[in-house]
Design an enzyme around this catalytic site. Structure first.
Site, PDB file in Angstrom:
ATOM      1  N   GLY A 276       0.765  -1.236   0.000  1.00 30.36           N
ATOM      2  CA  GLY A 276       0.000   0.000   0.000  1.00 30.36           C
ATOM      3  C   GLY A 276       0.792   1.280   0.000  1.00 30.36           C
ATOM      4  O   GLY A 276       0.213   2.366   0.029  1.00 30.36           O
ATOM      5  N   ARG A 321       1.905  -1.471  -6.587  1.00 26.60           N
ATOM      6  CA  ARG A 321       1.993  -0.170  -7.242  1.00 26.60           C
ATOM      7  C   ARG A 321       3.407   0.400  -7.167  1.00 26.60           C
ATOM      8  O   ARG A 321       3.897   1.010  -8.126  1.00 26.60           O
ATOM      9  CB  ARG A 321       1.009   0.784  -6.560  1.00 26.60           C
ATOM     10  CG  ARG A 321       0.921   2.164  -7.167  1.00 26.60           C
ATOM     11  CD  ARG A 321       0.318   3.172  -6.179  1.00 26.60           C
ATOM     12  NE  ARG A 321      -0.802   2.640  -5.446  1.00 26.60           N
ATOM     13  CZ  ARG A 321      -2.071   2.866  -5.740  1.00 26.60           C
ATOM     14  NH1 ARG A 321      -2.370   3.623  -6.772  1.00 26.60           N
ATOM     15  NH2 ARG A 321      -3.037   2.354  -5.003  1.00 26.60           N
ATOM     16  N   ARG A 358      -9.154   5.320 -13.020  1.00 26.95           N
ATOM     17  CA  ARG A 358      -8.815   5.746 -11.667  1.00 26.95           C
ATOM     18  C   ARG A 358      -9.196   7.193 -11.384  1.00 26.95           C
ATOM     19  O   ARG A 358      -9.596   7.535 -10.266  1.00 26.95           O
ATOM     20  CB  ARG A 358      -7.323   5.534 -11.390  1.00 26.95           C
ATOM     21  CG  ARG A 358      -6.896   4.067 -11.420  1.00 26.95           C
ATOM     22  CD  ARG A 358      -5.458   3.892 -10.949  1.00 26.95           C
ATOM     23  NE  ARG A 358      -5.312   4.205  -9.552  1.00 26.95           N
ATOM     24  CZ  ARG A 358      -4.800   5.332  -9.090  1.00 26.95           C
ATOM     25  NH1 ARG A 358      -4.352   6.261  -9.943  1.00 26.95           N
ATOM     26  NH2 ARG A 358      -4.703   5.561  -7.792  1.00 26.95           N
ATOM     27  N   CYS A 389     -18.526   8.416 -24.034  1.00 25.89           N
ATOM     28  CA  CYS A 389     -19.764   9.184 -23.889  1.00 25.89           C
ATOM     29  C   CYS A 389     -20.092   9.387 -22.415  1.00 25.89           C
ATOM     30  O   CYS A 389     -21.107   8.895 -21.907  1.00 25.89           O
ATOM     31  CB  CYS A 389     -20.914   8.482 -24.617  1.00 25.89           C
ATOM     32  SG  CYS A 389     -20.699   8.477 -26.398  1.00 25.89           S
TER      33      CYS A 389
END
Length: 461
Positions: A276, A321, A358, A389
């Site tokens: 994290g 990440r 995100r 759209c």
């Protein structure tokens, strides 16, 4: 007046950039090394990554295009392996998982964390040793658990009382005894978005320490004859810069570990503290380096165990990440530049929320640059948007691009290696982009671009 409708204002979401605009960068052509891949640089104005230019990449592979700096990815994996020497580092595959990525992880000395049957299938197809895999998930299916036990996954992280019963039954039918950890929620508030904070009690993951559920889970697993309890697991959230939350969580779960020893006479050998840690998406972000993280977490665990007279457990962490995010960029082609007079300029590109959800989902911030050339034009406050759209189809809310930006230019968004491909969709039936790995002046496709034929192949009506 309707309860749900109201008169439209002149500005999207009442955002007034001209009243309080972000400051433009000193140099619109600059590349902050904290945000961009390690090998990113400009040559004759063009962005180069891994020794190859973006114009050549898009000529060969088209846009939108995910580009992964392979050497940067590998170096970050090595940094974690070195910082946590003597511990286990599981790369969190949910951030980005392909067969190539799985092989990089193992080759650099890490293990692999998966959280679905599909991710497990990719890992096995890549040749990852099953004993090097940890399996997560708050609702693992019978089929997923059966395969995990059958192939010999190294660690299964148990997330519910139902799963204890389910896994015991499956393990008994296969005459196996999988090694398991119990995921506990420590009640620590991670300073992050609500949707990615995972350690407060009111959410779907794990067993709460505060309610006694964690202690009951330990008791039930110990009673199960085909499950081997080897440790505890804790994870407090994602994209976190403040390590105080990790420190409190590590302290609480370590004290729970000592309580198990004193109350039940059991010494658990492993403690997984999750992942994290945040990365730099914009220049103001200040992520910590792996060694600082490792030193802080291991010292807390060691101190708590020494005070309780317990052997220090083997620590595990799960960066995802932090390894995959910074090495990746997304390259788009500009299609439309629309000046909404007095408000902002909308720069539309050939991707959007189908390749990066995100921003819409979390309000995430990103850094973007014109990368096919340099420009000395005045900075233009822009909103980088996609072609879907949806008014919420926004990639970067507010960024400065040169005022001479024109259709056909290439714009790249940095730090998109984590979660963008993983969360990509076919919204509006857009085929998902390719991902190419670049290294030493060469590029190779690691995920090919989807085609209309791929989309139609699944439509059997």
């Amino acid at each position: 007046m309707s309860r749900y409708a109201h008169p439209a204002g002149s500005r999207h979401a009442e955002i007034l950039p001209e009243d309080n605009p972000p400051l433009p960068p000193e140099d619109l052509n600059s590349l902050d090394p904290r945000v961009w891949p390690a090998t990113a640089r400009r040559q004759d104005g063009e962005l180069m990554v891994g020794g190859i230019g973006v114009r050549e990449l898009v000529t060969t592979y088209e846009t939108p295009l995910f580009v992964m700096d392979e050497e940067d990815f590998r170096a970050r994996a090595r940094d974690y392996a070195t910082a946590f020497a003597g511990s286990d580092v599981y790369y969190a595959g949910k951030a980005l998982l392909t067969k190539a990525v799985a092989r990089w992880v193992i080759e650099e000395g890490l293990k692999l964390d998966v959280c679905s049957g599909g991710e497990l299938a990719v890992a096995l197809a890549a040749g990852v040793p099953p004993e090097s895999i940890g399996m997560h998930g708050n609702n693992k299916s019978e089929r997923e658990l059966h395969r995990a036990v059958e192939v010999g996954v190294g660690r299964i992280i148990i997330d519910s009382f139902d799963e204890i019963e389910r896994l015991e039954r499956i393990a008994a039918s296969l005459d196996r005894t999988p090694s398991v950890l119990i995921r506990v929620t420590t009640g620590v508030e991670a300073h992050t978005h609500e949707f990615v904070a995972t350690a407060h009690d009111d959410q779907k993951f794990g067993f709460a320490l505060s309610t006694g559920a964690a202690a009951e889970a330990v008791r039930r697993v110990l009673e199960a004859s085909h499950l081997e309890l080897v440790g505890l697991h804790s994870h407090i959230g994602s994209q976190i810069f403040d390590t105080s939350g990790f420190e409190v969580a590590a302290r609480r779960v370590t004290r729970f570990l000592t309580g198990i020893h004193h109350d039940l006479g059991i010494t658990l050998a492993e403690l997984d503290l999750g992942g994290g840690l945040g990365i730099a998406y914009v220049s103001g972000d200040t992520p910590l380096d792996p060694k600082t993280i490792a030193d802080g977490l291991t010292s807390i665990v060691r101190r708590e165990c020494e005070e309780a007279g317990l052997p220090v457990p083997r620590i595990a962490v799960e960066p995802g990440r932090a390894i995959a995010g910074p090495p990746g960029i997304t390259v788009y082609e500009v299609g439309t530049v629309k000046d909404v007079e007095g408000i902002r300029t909308y720069v539309s590109v050939d991707g959007g929320m189908s390749d990066n959800i995100r921003t819409a989902l979390y309000g995430s911030e990103y850094t973007g640059r014109l990368v096919s050339r340099e420009s000395d034009a005045e900075p233009m406050l822009s909103r980088l948007v996609g072609k879907h759209c949806e008014s919420g189809d926004i990639i970067v809310h507010d960024l400065y691009l040169p005022a001479d930006l024109r259709p056909g230019d290439l714009v790249a968004v940095a730090a998109t290696g984590a979660y963008c491909l993983s969360m990509a969709s076919n919204y509006n039936h857009l085929p998902r982009p390719a991902m190419v790995a670049v290294r030493d002046g060469a590029a190779r496709v690691i995920v090919r671009r989807e085609t209309e034929e791929d989309l139609l192949r699944l439509d059997v009506g």
